[in-house]
Design a protein around this motif. Structure first.
Motif, short mmCIF file in Angstrom:
data_model
loop_
_atom_site.label_atom_id
_atom_site.label_comp_id
_atom_site.label_asym_id
_atom_site.label_seq_id
_atom_site.Cartn_x
_atom_site.Cartn_y
_atom_site.Cartn_z
N GLU A 1 0.83 -1.21 0.00
CA GLU A 1 0.00 0.00 0.00
C GLU A 1 0.87 1.25 0.00
O GLU A 1 0.56 2.24 -0.68
N ILE A 2 1.94 1.22 0.76
CA ILE A 2 2.86 2.37 0.78
C ILE A 2 3.52 2.51 -0.60
O ILE A 2 3.64 3.62 -1.14
N GLU A 3 3.92 1.38 -1.16
CA GLU A 3 4.58 1.41 -2.46
C GLU A 3 3.63 1.93 -3.54
O GLU A 3 4.04 2.67 -4.45
N ALA A 4 2.34 1.57 -3.43
CA ALA A 4 1.36 2.01 -4.43
C ALA A 4 1.23 3.53 -4.42
O ALA A 4 1.10 4.16 -5.49
N VAL A 5 1.29 4.13 -3.23
CA VAL A 5 1.23 5.59 -3.14
C VAL A 5 2.45 6.21 -3.81
O VAL A 5 2.35 7.17 -4.59
N CYS A 6 3.61 5.64 -3.53
CA CYS A 6 4.85 6.15 -4.12
C CYS A 6 4.87 5.97 -5.64
O CYS A 6 5.24 6.89 -6.38
N GLU A 7 4.47 4.79 -6.09
CA GLU A 7 4.51 4.50 -7.52
C GLU A 7 3.52 5.34 -8.31
O GLU A 7 3.67 5.51 -9.53
N ALA A 8 2.50 5.88 -7.62
CA ALA A 8 1.51 6.74 -8.29
C ALA A 8 2.04 8.15 -8.47
O ALA A 8 1.32 9.02 -8.97
N GLY A 9 3.28 8.38 -8.05
CA GLY A 9 3.90 9.68 -8.25
C GLY A 9 3.78 10.63 -7.09
O GLY A 9 4.15 11.81 -7.19
N HIS A 10 3.30 10.13 -5.94
CA HIS A 10 3.17 10.98 -4.77
C HIS A 10 4.46 10.98 -3.95
O HIS A 10 5.25 10.02 -4.00
N GLN A 11 4.66 12.03 -3.18
CA GLN A 11 5.74 12.11 -2.20
C GLN A 11 5.16 11.73 -0.84
O GLN A 11 4.06 12.18 -0.49
N VAL A 12 5.89 10.94 -0.07
CA VAL A 12 5.36 10.42 1.19
C VAL A 12 6.19 10.88 2.38
O VAL A 12 7.42 10.75 2.39
N PHE A 13 5.49 11.44 3.37
CA PHE A 13 6.08 11.70 4.69
C PHE A 13 5.69 10.49 5.52
O PHE A 13 4.51 10.24 5.77
N TYR A 14 6.70 9.73 5.97
CA TYR A 14 6.46 8.43 6.60
C TYR A 14 6.65 8.57 8.11
O TYR A 14 7.78 8.74 8.59
N ASP A 15 5.57 8.47 8.84
CA ASP A 15 5.57 8.66 10.29
C ASP A 15 5.67 7.29 10.98
O ASP A 15 4.70 6.53 11.00
N LEU A 16 6.83 7.01 11.57
CA LEU A 16 7.08 5.72 12.22
C LEU A 16 7.09 5.87 13.74
O LEU A 16 7.91 5.27 14.44
N ALA A 17 6.16 6.65 14.26
CA ALA A 17 6.13 6.94 15.70
C ALA A 17 5.95 5.69 16.55
O ALA A 17 6.40 5.65 17.70
N TYR A 18 5.28 4.67 16.01
CA TYR A 18 5.04 3.44 16.78
C TYR A 18 6.09 2.37 16.49
O TYR A 18 5.89 1.20 16.85
#
Length: 271
Positions: free
Chosen positions: A70-87
């Motif tokens: 799901e994360i990869e799909a967002v990236c592959e669609a051309g979006h930039q991702v801020f990835y919050d790994l707080a947990y």
């Protein structure tokens, strides 16, 4: 959240978040004049215009791990991702892959998994400089850095999850026996959750009881207060922290600001 300052400098006027995501994104984005576009979890990222997505994983919506595809799909669609790994480090062993070039920044925090929210320790890893963070080089807290290093050095991989997962299950069993909610353990040991289908099985009284925990069409429950009940020493430390903050602020903040501070502290104690 200085990433929002960077985005504003780039002329970004809005970001994408999933419905029910961490409310802090909206609160901080608004102070930078950046709007929020909420999307459903099942929204095909390729169906919306390329932009910036703020995603927490494990998800702040329900405490569960978002599959890497799901994360990869967002990236592959051309979006930039801020990835919050707080947990991070509060789940079973899992590799959170940050290698995709469209993940423009990732953040980690000691506030949740390690219970160090009053120390305000964290880190951001960005593919480009964030100018508004530069000033912190001169004002960082060496004691906090040493604490973080000591905590990490004292733990084995997966140690916290192994210790706290049984407690999470016991807490949720107690809640379900008392209220009959059918709550489920989340992937992170800090949370429990109900799916939309679970909620359909509850009566009006039960739904009213859990209304404030609703996130989108599901429900998320913070278990920290229950852990604190099992650890009186930690609870006492938090209450002393609360009293110290309020005493320091008395006479400096306005009545309205004091009310906001009390709400903030209450939120921390209930996270």
């Amino acid at each position: 959240m200085e990433s929002f300052t960077l985005l504003r400098q780039k002329g970004v006027s809005s970001i994408y978040v999933r419905k029910g995501e961490y409310e802090g994104y909206k609160a901080v984005a608004e102070t930078r004049g950046i709007g929020i576009v909420e999307v459903e979890r099942k929204t095909d990222p390729a169906s919306v215009a390329p932009g910036y997505w703020y995603l927490s994983n494990p998800s702040a919506i329900n405490g569960n791990i978002i599959p890497e595809e799901e994360i990869e799909a967002v990236c592959e669609a051309g979006h930039q991702v801020f990835y919050d790994l707080a947990y991070l480090d509060s789940t079973r062993p899992h590799e959170f892959d940050v290698r995709h070039p469209n993940i423009f920044a990732a953040v980690v925090s000691f506030s949740k998994t390690y219970g160090m929210f009053y120390d305000r320790i964290g880190a951001v890893f960005s593919r480009e400089p964030i100018p508004s963070l530069y000033g912190t080089r001169w004002f960082y807290n060496p004691e906090a850095v040493l604490k973080a290093n000591a905590v990490l050095g004292s733990l084995q991989p997966n140690e916290l999850y192994s210790v706290y997962r049984p407690g999470q299950e016991a807490i949720i069993d107690e809640i379900n026996r008392e209220y009959g909610l059918g709550m489920r353990p989340s992937d992170t040991f800090l949370l429990g959750h109900l799916t939309a289908d679970d909620a359909k099985k509850l009566n009006a009284e039960q739904l009213a009881l859990i209304a404030r925990h609703k996130r989108a069409d599901s429900y998320r429950f913070c278990l920290t207060p229950y852990y604190l009940e099992r650890d009186p020493e930690e609870r006492e430390m938090l209450l002393k922290w609360r009293d110290y903050l309020l005493a320091e602020a008395e006479g400096i903040l306005t009545p309205q600001q004091m009310d906001e501070l009390k709400k903030m502290i209450k939120g921390v104690l209930e996270q």
